[in-house]
Write an enzyme that holds these catalytic residues in place. Structure first.
Site: not given
Ligand code: DGP
Length: 112
Positions: A98, A7, A91, A4, A85, A30, A100
């Protein structure tokens, strides 16, 4: 969970810009911000999504919201949006629960 992404971020195997951390909750910026303020608040326990919240694991969800309240106050953020989401059609791209937290610009409603 070993495969994950979030994780791995919690474990420090993938670097992140940490906003908050305690024994059960982790928050980090993010990677693809959709607003001037955009960070994610996650339980350290691997819960796949809101759809997997149960009476047994929901205490950490309440704690996520305490952290959201604390961090936004500390950062002087008075108006913000919290989004989670759940599932691909909504999405969700990372299957680790998580929240946002978005702020710093006008946010339209309803979302697209
Ligand atoms: P969702 O699409 O709701 O599952 O949001 C996942 C979010 O995770 C998306 O806005 C981008 C963020 N994200 C994906 N990979 C990484 C990463 O490696 N580092 C960080 N800081 N954020 C990430």
């Amino acid at each position: 969970m070993s495969d994950c992404l979030f994780c791995k971020i919690i474990a420090g195997e993938i670097p992140s810009s940490i906003v908050y951390e305690d024994d059960t909750v982790f928050a980090f910026r993010d990677i693809d911000p959709q607003a001037p303020v955009h960070f994610l608040v996650i339980p350290k326990a691997h819960i796949p999504s809101c759809g997997a919240v149960t009476p047994e694991n929901s205490a950490v969800v309440a704690h996520c919201f305490e952290v959201i309240s604390q961090v936004t106050k500390e950062q002087g953020i008075e108006s913000f949006r919290v989004v989670s989401n759940c599932g691909e059609q909504a999405g969700q791209s990372v299957p680790h629960l998580h929240f946002h937290v978005l702020a710093g610009r006008d946010l339209s409603w309803p979302p697209g």
